[in-house]
Design a protein around this motif. Structure first.
Motif, PDB file in Angstrom:
ATOM      1  N   GLY A  77       0.798  -1.226   0.000  1.00 57.68           N
ATOM      2  CA  GLY A  77       0.000   0.000   0.000  1.00 57.68           C
ATOM      3  C   GLY A  77       0.823   1.264   0.000  1.00 57.68           C
ATOM      4  N   THR A  78       1.993   1.202   0.582  1.00 56.34           N
ATOM      5  CA  THR A  78       2.840   2.389   0.664  1.00 56.34           C
ATOM      6  C   THR A  78       3.419   2.782  -0.692  1.00 56.34           C
ATOM      7  N   GLN A  79       3.368   1.882  -1.652  1.00 62.56           N
ATOM      8  CA  GLN A  79       3.851   2.222  -2.990  1.00 62.56           C
ATOM      9  C   GLN A  79       3.027   3.345  -3.611  1.00 62.56           C
ATOM     10  N   SER A  80       1.796   3.521  -3.136  1.00 65.33           N
ATOM     11  CA  SER A  80       0.974   4.621  -3.645  1.00 65.33           C
ATOM     12  C   SER A  80       1.626   5.973  -3.355  1.00 65.33           C
ATOM     13  N   VAL A  81       2.325   6.076  -2.243  1.00 68.44           N
ATOM     14  CA  VAL A  81       3.013   7.332  -1.911  1.00 68.44           C
ATOM     15  C   VAL A  81       4.153   7.583  -2.894  1.00 68.44           C
ATOM     16  N   ILE A  82       4.893   6.540  -3.224  1.00 68.86           N
ATOM     17  CA  ILE A  82       5.993   6.675  -4.180  1.00 68.86           C
ATOM     18  C   ILE A  82       5.462   7.123  -5.543  1.00 68.86           C
ATOM     19  N   PHE A  83       4.361   6.515  -5.987  1.00 67.18           N
ATOM     20  CA  PHE A  83       3.797   6.883  -7.282  1.00 67.18           C
ATOM     21  C   PHE A  83       3.195   8.291  -7.247  1.00 67.18           C
ATOM     22  N   CYS A  84       2.622   8.697  -6.120  1.00 65.76           N
ATOM     23  CA  CYS A  84       2.104  10.071  -6.005  1.00 65.76           C
ATOM     24  C   CYS A  84       3.228  11.090  -6.165  1.00 65.76           C
ATOM     25  N   LYS A  85       4.349  10.826  -5.525  1.00 67.92           N
ATOM     26  CA  LYS A  85       5.462  11.767  -5.638  1.00 67.92           C
ATOM     27  C   LYS A  85       5.998  11.786  -7.063  1.00 67.92           C
ATOM     28  N   ALA A  86       6.058  10.633  -7.719  1.00 70.55           N
ATOM     29  CA  ALA A  86       6.518  10.591  -9.109  1.00 70.55           C
ATOM     30  C   ALA A  86       5.586  11.398 -10.005  1.00 70.55           C
ATOM     31  N   ILE A  87       4.280  11.240  -9.796  1.00 66.12           N
ATOM     32  CA  ILE A  87       3.304  11.984 -10.599  1.00 66.12           C
ATOM     33  C   ILE A  87       3.407  13.479 -10.323  1.00 66.12           C
ATOM     34  N   SER A  88       3.583  13.853  -9.064  1.00 62.06           N
ATOM     35  CA  SER A  88       3.688  15.283  -8.758  1.00 62.06           C
ATOM     36  C   SER A  88       4.941  15.887  -9.380  1.00 62.06           C
ATOM     37  N   THR A  89       6.031  15.138  -9.418  1.00 63.20           N
ATOM     38  CA  THR A  89       7.256  15.620 -10.059  1.00 63.20           C
ATOM     39  C   THR A  89       7.048  15.773 -11.564  1.00 63.20           C
ATOM     40  N   LEU A  90       6.379  14.808 -12.163  1.00 66.92           N
ATOM     41  CA  LEU A  90       6.102  14.888 -13.602  1.00 66.92           C
ATOM     42  C   LEU A  90       5.154  16.046 -13.926  1.00 66.92           C
ATOM     43  N   LEU A  91       4.162  16.277 -13.073  1.00 72.88           N
ATOM     44  CA  LEU A  91       3.244  17.399 -13.302  1.00 72.88           C
ATOM     45  C   LEU A  91       3.954  18.741 -13.118  1.00 72.88           C
ATOM     46  N   ARG A  92       4.871  18.814 -12.170  1.00 65.56           N
ATOM     47  CA  ARG A  92       5.646  20.033 -11.980  1.00 65.56           C
ATOM     48  C   ARG A  92       6.498  20.326 -13.211  1.00 65.56           C
ATOM     49  N   THR A  93       7.072  19.271 -13.787  1.00 63.44           N
ATOM     50  CA  THR A  93       7.840  19.427 -15.028  1.00 63.44           C
ATOM     51  C   THR A  93       6.939  19.902 -16.159  1.00 63.44           C
ATOM     52  N   GLY A 134       6.746  23.763 -18.618  1.00 62.96           N
ATOM     53  CA  GLY A 134       6.872  23.860 -20.067  1.00 62.96           C
ATOM     54  C   GLY A 134       7.230  22.582 -20.798  1.00 62.96           C
ATOM     55  N   ARG A 135       7.663  21.552 -20.110  1.00 59.21           N
ATOM     56  CA  ARG A 135       8.016  20.300 -20.792  1.00 59.21           C
ATOM     57  C   ARG A 135       6.948  19.259 -20.463  1.00 59.21           C
ATOM     58  N   SER A 136       5.965  19.141 -21.308  1.00 55.29           N
ATOM     59  CA  SER A 136       4.809  18.276 -21.055  1.00 55.29           C
ATOM     60  C   SER A 136       5.215  16.804 -20.914  1.00 55.29           C
ATOM     61  N   GLN A 137       4.718  16.211 -19.867  1.00 56.45           N
ATOM     62  CA  GLN A 137       4.960  14.793 -19.599  1.00 56.45           C
ATOM     63  C   GLN A 137       3.702  13.962 -19.836  1.00 56.45           C
ATOM     64  N   LEU A 138       2.622  14.625 -20.235  1.00 58.41           N
ATOM     65  CA  LEU A 138       1.342  13.926 -20.381  1.00 58.41           C
ATOM     66  C   LEU A 138       1.344  12.932 -21.535  1.00 58.41           C
ATOM     67  N   SER A 167       3.960  11.037 -22.144  1.00 60.78           N
ATOM     68  CA  SER A 167       4.960  10.034 -21.787  1.00 60.78           C
ATOM     69  C   SER A 167       4.292   8.757 -21.268  1.00 60.78           C
ATOM     70  N   TRP A 168       4.812   7.624 -21.689  1.00 63.04           N
ATOM     71  CA  TRP A 168       4.279   6.343 -21.204  1.00 63.04           C
ATOM     72  C   TRP A 168       4.520   6.198 -19.709  1.00 63.04           C
ATOM     73  N   PHE A 169       5.640   6.746 -19.219  1.00 62.94           N
ATOM     74  CA  PHE A 169       5.967   6.619 -17.800  1.00 62.94           C
ATOM     75  C   PHE A 169       4.930   7.310 -16.919  1.00 62.94           C
ATOM     76  N   PHE A 170       4.458   8.472 -17.367  1.00 62.43           N
ATOM     77  CA  PHE A 170       3.435   9.190 -16.609  1.00 62.43           C
ATOM     78  C   PHE A 170       2.194   8.320 -16.433  1.00 62.43           C
ATOM     79  N   TRP A 171       1.753   7.697 -17.510  1.00 64.65           N
ATOM     80  CA  TRP A 171       0.514   6.910 -17.453  1.00 64.65           C
ATOM     81  C   TRP A 171       0.711   5.589 -16.714  1.00 64.65           C
ATOM     82  N   VAL A 172       1.913   5.037 -16.757  1.00 67.51           N
ATOM     83  CA  VAL A 172       2.198   3.848 -15.952  1.00 67.51           C
ATOM     84  C   VAL A 172       2.124   4.210 -14.471  1.00 67.51           C
TER      85      VAL A 172
END
Length: 127
Positions: free
Chosen positions: A44-60, A64-68, A70-75
């Motif tokens: 269950g704690t892996q959800s926190v890791i994925f949330c932080k990854a998504i927030s980093t990608l959204l910040r990017t 100006g550099r769209s990550q939407l 990217s396959w990694f974002f959707w994974v």
């Protein structure tokens, strides 16, 4: 995860066996919530890791550099949904299996502890 799940399954068998020694059944009965909390919290704690990854990608993306596209974002989004659903379902099942005053604190402690350790290891937050 595998070891704590195997421990939980072994304990469940001993507790359900009427021919098992009473001392062994009592000991396993006490350890079932712990092993259940460990394997549930670890996944269950892996959800926190994925949330932080998504927030980093959204910040990017906002810089100006769209990550939407990217396959990694959707994974990460899919993995976040799966791990969050797993966590909620395990918590609900834990409430059906064990007394709430026992399982809720144990589940929250394991989830919080593994979230902290996971962030320290994966994102090197100890620096």
């Amino acid at each position: 995860v595998g070891a704590s799940y195997a421990l939980y399954r072994a304990g469940k068998k001993v507790v359900a066996d009427p021919g098992a020694p009473p001392a062994a059944r009592a000991r396993w009965h006490r350890s079932l919530p712990v092993s259940y909390s460990l394997f549930s919290g670890l996944l269950g704690t892996q959800s926190v890791i994925f949330c932080k990854a998504i927030s980093t990608l959204l910040r990017t993306t906002l810089h100006g550099r769209s990550q939407l596209g990217s396959w990694f974002f959707w994974v990460c989004v899919g993995a976040l949904v799966l791990t969050a659903l797993f966590w909620v379902s395990r918590l609900n099942k834990g409430l059906r299996l064990f007394p709430a005053v026992v399982i809720v604190p144990m589940m929250q402690i394991s989830w919080t502890l593994f979230s902290i350790v996971g962030g320290m290891v994966y994102y090197k937050e100890y620096r």
